[in-house]
Design an enzyme around this catalytic site. Structure first.
Site, PDB file in Angstrom:
ATOM      1  N   ASP A   1       3.101   1.294  13.427  1.00  0.00           N
ATOM      2  CA  ASP A   1       2.478  -0.035  13.450  1.00  0.00           C
ATOM      3  C   ASP A   1       3.281  -1.123  14.153  1.00  0.00           C
ATOM      4  OD1 ASP A   1       0.375   1.061  12.079  1.00  0.00           O
ATOM      5  OD2 ASP A   1       0.889   0.181  10.163  1.00  0.00           O
TER       6      ASP A   1
ATOM      7  N   ASP B   1       0.802  -1.227   0.000  1.00  0.00           N
ATOM      8  CA  ASP B   1       0.000   0.000   0.000  1.00  0.00           C
ATOM      9  C   ASP B   1       0.832   1.273   0.000  1.00  0.00           C
ATOM     10  OD1 ASP B   1       0.867  -0.462   2.576  1.00  0.00           O
ATOM     11  OD2 ASP B   1      -1.107  -0.333   3.508  1.00  0.00           O
TER      12      ASP B   1
END
Length: 740
Positions: A453, A75
């Protein structure tokens, strides 16, 4: 993963958007040849500091006619080609530079079944007005070299629906024709192998906020297109078909209802002439609560519901088993054999279902799976064992090996060759969005990193994923701060988004951690950057909410047992400790353009230099190691400034016109001042530079093949190895360069 509120996957870190938006390149819509590869005169070799994946794999594509050839997309971290000879992935888009940061997200990819060397990428990370238009790259040598065509539309590889697809397809009737489905601009077609693109008529009308065309798939000589803006009724179809490449029509008899509202992915079994489509009630990867799998017999138009397990049941903990369906792949060697994935199934955990009879019966591959994550230990997320997966929307089945299946998750790509034993198949893929870097002056590790993350990692080796995995006790999602006491390097502190505390300290250089005994109430909602003074006796913690709201900093003089609000420190400013004097801290007020300093251990701050550039929270202040009051201020295109009097005055550095981030490393032989590393501009290009003479002159140390989009978060040299530099990227992990 946990429900941490700040994630690089939801929106682009404001830093990258702000850094790049002001200098977006103009797009002409004409085909361009990518600039020839240029080897840096400095002779640097660049590699990833290995973490092992660390990001969302949104697509994986085996070539149907070449054994061992596959591609993967991400992404925000570009695309890769699998090299079966070396058993690793080769990055294909590292040549994209600073001005092309928005092209590091890959919306879709396509291969030509009849021409094995051809590969196509549709690039574009965001569709918001501040983002640049998308582009299509096309290659005749499997991605070794590219030609580029800039589009007149935007693509959204890091937006909702990024796991759908593929949205790019080579027409089965003519290899010169390509189709590209967009989110907001309908259907595009190229008749010259991607060199030029035109909008073509399509029955459904796109909107400014919808998903548009979610997938394109060839079935025989026909092309099917999934439409993501249906409402699940027969009046608003979600699947269209063309048999002549000119006219599109809704596919008759298609399923309706919430469980079949949005087609996510599709795969065609050419032996049985059946098309399998996965559905959900939202694009994903989050937010899906219903879904289904349907089979279309293309020969006679018969639809069959072959959903393995219908969402909506009761989980083992009594909650609703809500989820959608994501990836699908068919076995090219065995008709009727296929694999589908669930997605967003948090309670019961996502799985792969496999069928050998066209979807009549299914087996959950998770139920007998043995996961080996020894190559990427962080995948346990601080627990005893890893999870089978989440965000599973990319599934691939090797057309030459029926038991070789791969599937992407939010952090890795798992693979098996016997349907039971699974391990990360991610060598070469590094997708972390890195935000903080420390290169300790002593100890086993030469690098400690903080990322979105995946929190903080202690890299005892640069060539293997950290053996301790993510820093735990507590585990963070995204790290927001990382600091080391200059005179006591065994003491390290970190901050970040976590479910069990937002700050922690280490007394062994970052190997093991303990949470602060207490934390300010605001920390759970707005954990910002943290600093420790030179001897580790004082902590300063700044607080910034994910939406940009700032709060007063807090101070602790007892290792986080108690905290006191410091109102004189600029709200939201990243505190910087003097590396020599434990009484001194600095903070740059980006709203006022004022350097504030403390000489009493952070109890009070007073204004020093004023009238500097303001209005950008990403201006960065750093202190040169081993010197008191030697400060460097990166003000982006406003230039680089230096102070040698503790921030009382600043002088502009004339050797560069832009500076985005700065760091220091071991001095060159015979030099008395540390090597200075900068991401900035000395002429026309934004690049990575080194200076061995206090920024009088600069040497570019990256080259045109190694640019990695936006690299403005952090850079640092190694205090023990002259010339080695560590670079934070937004989607390509930590890159480190060394002279050869």
């Amino acid at each position: 993963m946990s429900t941490f509120p700040l994630s690089r996957r939801s929106v682009l870190a404001g830093s990258a958007a702000a850094a790049a938006a002001a200098s977006l390149p103009a797009v002409s819509g004409q085909a361009q040849a990518v600039a020839p590869v240029a080897v840096a005169k400095s002779g640097y070799r660049w590699r990833n500091a290995v973490m092992g994946g660390t990001g969302f794999i949104t697509g994986v594509l085996f070539h149907p006619s070449v054994r061992g050839l596959a591609y993967a997309r991400t992404d925000i971290g570009g695309a890769y080609r699998w090299d079966a000879r070396t058993d690793r992935w080769i990055p294909l888009t590292d040549h994209l530079g600073w001005d092309d940061w928005n092209l590091l997200g890959v919306e879709a990819m396509a291969v030509d079944p009849h021409h094995p060397n051809r590969v196509y990428l549709a690039l574009g990370t965001y569709t918001q007005p501040w983002a640049s238009n998308g582009a299509v790259l096309r290659s005749e040598d499997r991605g070794v070299t590219w030609k580029r065509t800039d589009l007149a539309v935007r693509l959204g590889a890091n937006e909702d629906g990024r796991g759908c697809g593929e949205r790019l397809l080579v027409d089965p009737r003519n290899s010169d024709t390509l189709w590209l489905g967009t989110r907001h601009d309908g259907l595009l077609r190229s008749t010259d192998r991607g060199a030029t693109w035109q909008a073509v008529s399509f029955p459904a009308t796109p909107s400014a906020t919808g998903q548009g065309i979610t997938l394109l798939v060839a079935a025989g000589r026909s092309v099917y297109a999934g439409w993501g803006d249906s409402d699940g009724t027969a009046d608003r179809p979600h699947l269209y078909r063309t048999s002549d490449g000119k006219t599109w029509e809704p596919v008759p008899g298609q399923p309706t209802g919430a469980a079949a509202r949005m087609p996510i992915r599709a795969a065609y079994d050419r032996r049985s002439r059946e098309l399998y489509v996965t559905y959900a009630n939202a694009p994903g990867p989050n937010g899906q609560t219903d879904g289904s799998v349907h089979r279309l017999r293309t020969a006679d138009g018969t639809w069959t519901d072959v959903t393995p397990v219908k969402p909506g049941g009761t989980t083992t903990d009594g909650s609703t088993d809500a989820f959608g369906y994501g990836g699908v792949a068919v076995d090219a060697r065995r008709p009727g054999t296929l694999v589908v994935s669930t997605n967003n199934r948090w309670a019961e955990i996502d799985t792969l279902f496999r069928s050998t009879d066209g979807g009549r019966t299914w087996t959950s591959l998770k139920d007998r799976a043995v996961l080996d994550v020894s190559e990427a230990p962080y995948l346990t997320w601080g627990k005893d064992k890893p999870k089978f997966g989440w965000w599973i929307q990319a599934v691939g089945l090797d057309p030459f090996d029926s038991e070789h299946i791969v599937y992407g998750t939010g952090a890795t790509l798992y693979g098996t060759r016997d349907l039971k034993h699974w391990a990360p198949q991610i060598r070469g893929i590094e997708e972390a969005s890195v935000r903080q870097l420390i290169s300790p002056p002593v100890g086993e590790a030469h690098l400690i990193s903080g990322s979105g993350d995946i929190g903080v990692m202690y890299h005892e080796r640069l060539t293997a994923s950290p053996s301790r995995g993510m820093a735990s006790n507590p585990v963070f999602g995204s790290a927001t701060g990382l600091a080391q006491a200059a005179a006591e390097p065994s003491y390290v502190v970190r901050s970040g988004w976590g479910d069990h505390g937002n700050g922690a300290y280490s007394n062994d250089g970052g190997k093991t951690w303990a949470p602060f005994m207490a934390q300010p109430a605001i920390a759970k909602d707005a954990p910002g950057p943290i600093a420790t003074n030179a001897d580790g006796s004082v902590l300063l913690w700044s607080f910034v909410h994910w939406d940009g709201t700032t709060y007063p900093a807090h101070r602790s003089a007892d290792n986080g047992a108690t905290w006191t609000e410091i109102t004189s420190c600029p709200k939201g400013a990243a505190p910087v400790a003097d590396p020599v004097d434990p009484k001194r801290f600095y903070a740059y007020d980006t709203t006022a353009g004022t350097l504030c300093a403390s000489t009493d251990g952070g109890l009070t701050f007073t204004a020093r230099a004023t009238g500097l550039s303001s209005g950008d929270a990403e201006f960065r202040l750093v202190a040169a190691p081993g010197r008191s009051g030697d400060l460097w201020l990166s003000l982006k295109w406003n230039g680089l400034y230096r102070s040698t009097d503790g921030g009382a005055t600043f002088t502009k550095v004339g050797s560069c016109w832009a500076s985005y981030t700065l760091g220091f490393g071991k001095a060159a032989e015979g030099a008395s001042y540390p090597a200075v590393y900068m991401v900035g501009s000395t002429e026309t290009i934004t690049a990575v530079y080194r200076s061995d003479d206090e920024a009088k002159t600069w040497l570019r140390v990256n080259d045109d093949r190694h640019q990695w989009g936006w690299t403005g978060a952090a850079v640092t040299g190694d205090p023990r190895v002259h010339g080695r530099v560590y670079l934070a990227t937004n989607g390509r992990g930590v890159q480190y360069g060394e002279p050869v």
